[in-house]
Design an enzyme around this catalytic site. Structure first.
Site, mmCIF file in Angstrom:
data_model
loop_
_atom_site.group_PDB
_atom_site.id
_atom_site.type_symbol
_atom_site.label_atom_id
_atom_site.label_comp_id
_atom_site.label_asym_id
_atom_site.label_seq_id
_atom_site.Cartn_x
_atom_site.Cartn_y
_atom_site.Cartn_z
ATOM 1 N N HIS A 69 43.278 31.829 29.315
ATOM 2 C CA HIS A 69 42.887 32.188 27.845
ATOM 3 C C HIS A 69 42.060 33.508 27.852
ATOM 4 O O HIS A 69 41.295 33.865 28.957
ATOM 5 C CB HIS A 69 42.096 31.076 27.328
ATOM 6 C CG HIS A 69 40.877 30.440 27.954
ATOM 7 N ND1 HIS A 69 40.756 29.846 29.227
ATOM 8 C CD2 HIS A 69 39.575 31.174 27.662
ATOM 9 C CE1 HIS A 69 39.592 29.918 29.773
ATOM 10 N NE2 HIS A 69 38.859 30.561 28.920
ATOM 11 N N THR A 71 38.633 34.349 26.247
ATOM 12 C CA THR A 71 37.344 33.705 25.380
ATOM 13 C C THR A 71 37.051 34.831 24.280
ATOM 14 O O THR A 71 36.742 35.983 24.696
ATOM 15 C CB THR A 71 36.221 33.444 26.288
ATOM 16 O OG1 THR A 71 36.468 32.434 27.466
ATOM 17 C CG2 THR A 71 35.078 32.620 25.438
ATOM 18 N N HIS A 153 38.729 39.649 28.163
ATOM 19 C CA HIS A 153 39.545 39.435 29.795
ATOM 20 C C HIS A 153 40.467 37.948 29.660
ATOM 21 O O HIS A 153 39.716 37.317 29.012
ATOM 22 C CB HIS A 153 38.650 39.751 30.922
ATOM 23 C CG HIS A 153 37.553 38.652 30.677
ATOM 24 N ND1 HIS A 153 36.564 38.743 30.028
ATOM 25 C CD2 HIS A 153 37.652 37.532 31.514
ATOM 26 C CE1 HIS A 153 35.666 37.646 30.241
ATOM 27 N NE2 HIS A 153 36.513 36.756 30.882
ATOM 28 N N THR A 155 40.481 35.268 32.811
ATOM 29 C CA THR A 155 40.038 34.996 34.111
ATOM 30 C C THR A 155 41.196 34.431 34.781
ATOM 31 O O THR A 155 41.610 33.271 34.339
ATOM 32 C CB THR A 155 38.966 34.026 33.892
ATOM 33 O OG1 THR A 155 37.682 34.565 33.368
ATOM 34 C CG2 THR A 155 38.361 33.476 35.433
HETATM 35 P P1 A2P Z 1 35.563 33.331 31.033
HETATM 36 O O1 A2P Z 1 36.003 33.689 29.450
HETATM 37 O O2 A2P Z 1 35.111 34.627 31.519
HETATM 38 O O3 A2P Z 1 36.813 32.787 31.771
HETATM 39 P P2 A2P Z 1 32.911 27.033 31.345
HETATM 40 O O4 A2P Z 1 34.090 26.306 32.042
HETATM 41 O O5 A2P Z 1 32.051 27.585 32.635
HETATM 42 O O6 A2P Z 1 32.173 26.044 30.609
HETATM 43 O O7 A2P Z 1 33.573 28.206 30.651
HETATM 44 C C1 A2P Z 1 34.456 28.026 29.661
HETATM 45 C C2 A2P Z 1 34.938 29.242 29.470
HETATM 46 O O8 A2P Z 1 34.007 29.907 28.550
HETATM 47 C C3 A2P Z 1 35.612 30.187 30.225
HETATM 48 O O9 A2P Z 1 36.636 30.750 30.056
HETATM 49 C C4 A2P Z 1 34.225 31.259 30.678
HETATM 50 O O10 A2P Z 1 34.423 32.450 31.013
HETATM 51 C C5 A2P Z 1 33.633 31.123 29.054
HETATM 52 N N1 A2P Z 1 32.296 31.226 29.280
HETATM 53 C C6 A2P Z 1 31.464 30.525 29.961
HETATM 54 N N2 A2P Z 1 29.941 30.826 29.633
HETATM 55 C C7 A2P Z 1 30.103 31.905 28.931
HETATM 56 C C8 A2P Z 1 29.084 32.746 28.461
HETATM 57 N N3 A2P Z 1 27.804 32.478 28.859
HETATM 58 N N4 A2P Z 1 29.488 33.832 27.996
HETATM 59 C C9 A2P Z 1 30.857 34.210 27.468
HETATM 60 N N5 A2P Z 1 31.641 33.206 27.887
HETATM 61 C C10 A2P Z 1 31.411 32.218 28.682
#
Ligand code: A2P
Length: 221
Positions: A69, A71, A153, A155
């Site tokens: 996904h 975010t 992006h 991940t």
């Molecule tokens: P990303 O969007 O780079 O993949 P988690 O599993 O750590 O709770 O994170 C859930 C999703 O939210 C992941 O996709 C993660 O990164 C994104 N995410 C986590 N923490 C943050 C943050 N502080 N700011 C923006 N996106 C975040």
């Protein structure tokens, strides 16, 4: 009001449709497979291993994490500033459940993360939070003043002990270096041109962007 606060998700984003998840994982694996056999990559292996002689298998190096996904807003169930405002934004409300076409324009790796850069359209930028880039501002990225949406992006994987939030930070750093004009000779590959940005940072800019259908939605763990 209380009910709405309680219902804020972990995050909002675009979720790749199931049929395309597999395709992107394969593209990503092919990229990693090619990358770690390149002489240019081997020359900088120490960035990944800390030791000159050690080998690295990139396909094993990154751990996949759940549904692919992009975010838009990380809310952490409302603990993050601006979450409620974001959720109440009419553009966000009306986009919920709609399928968009995301354009993947680059693949990148660092010793911490692997990801795909998403280039957002004007319409998609309406769902992009105003402060997403500022949140991770460092000396490098601030100087580059990157346009809104630069952090977008997917991940693809994280190294042991790295949280996915790092992928966007790594992307912004690469884009800042790119903007500063800090780049070596591009290596022409089948998928596009590959550039090394130092400290284990590699970006492959795709010759043909990859279009992927993705559903805008919220995610509750
Ligand atoms: P990303 O969007 O780079 O993949 P988690 O599993 O750590 O709770 O994170 C859930 C999703 O939210 C992941 O996709 C993660 O990164 C994104 N995410 C986590 N923490 C943050 C943050 N502080 N700011 C923006 N996106 C975040």
């Amino acid at each position: 009001v209380q009910h709405e606060e309680l219902s804020l998700p972990l995050y909002f984003g675009w979720f790749l449709l199931p049929a395309v998840q597999e395709k992107i994982r394969c593209t990503s694996m092919d990229f990693l497979k090619t990358l770690d056999t390149l002489e240019a990559f081997k020359k900088h292996l120490i960035d990944f291993t800390g030791k000159a002689e050690k080998e690295v298998d990139l396909e094993q190096y990154y751990k996949a994490n759940g549904t692919l996904h992009c975010t838009t807003k990380f809310c952490n169930y409302g603990k993050v500033e601006g979450s409620k405002e974001y959720a109440q934004n009419p553009a966000v409300r009306s986009a919920n459940g709609s399928v968009f076409e995301l354009s993947l324009t680059a693949l990148f790796v660092t010793p911490r993360t692997a990801g795909a850069r998403v280039s957002l359209t004007e319409e998609q930028l309406l769902l992009w939070p105003a402060d997403a880039e500022k949140e991770v501002e460092s000396a490098v990225t601030a100087a580059a003043s990157l346009p809104r949406g630069s952090r977008a992006h997917i991940t693809l994987g994280c190294a042991e002990g790295t949280e996915p939030v790092q992928t966007g930070v790594d992307l912004l750093q690469i884009l800042a270096l790119q903007k500063e004009g800090q780049q070596g000779e591009p290596l022409e590959m089948e998928l596009g041109s590959l550039i090394y940005y130092g400290e284990g940072r590699w970006m492959l800019t795709l010759r043909e962007p990859i279009a992927v259908p993705a559903c805008f939605s919220s995610f509750y763990a």
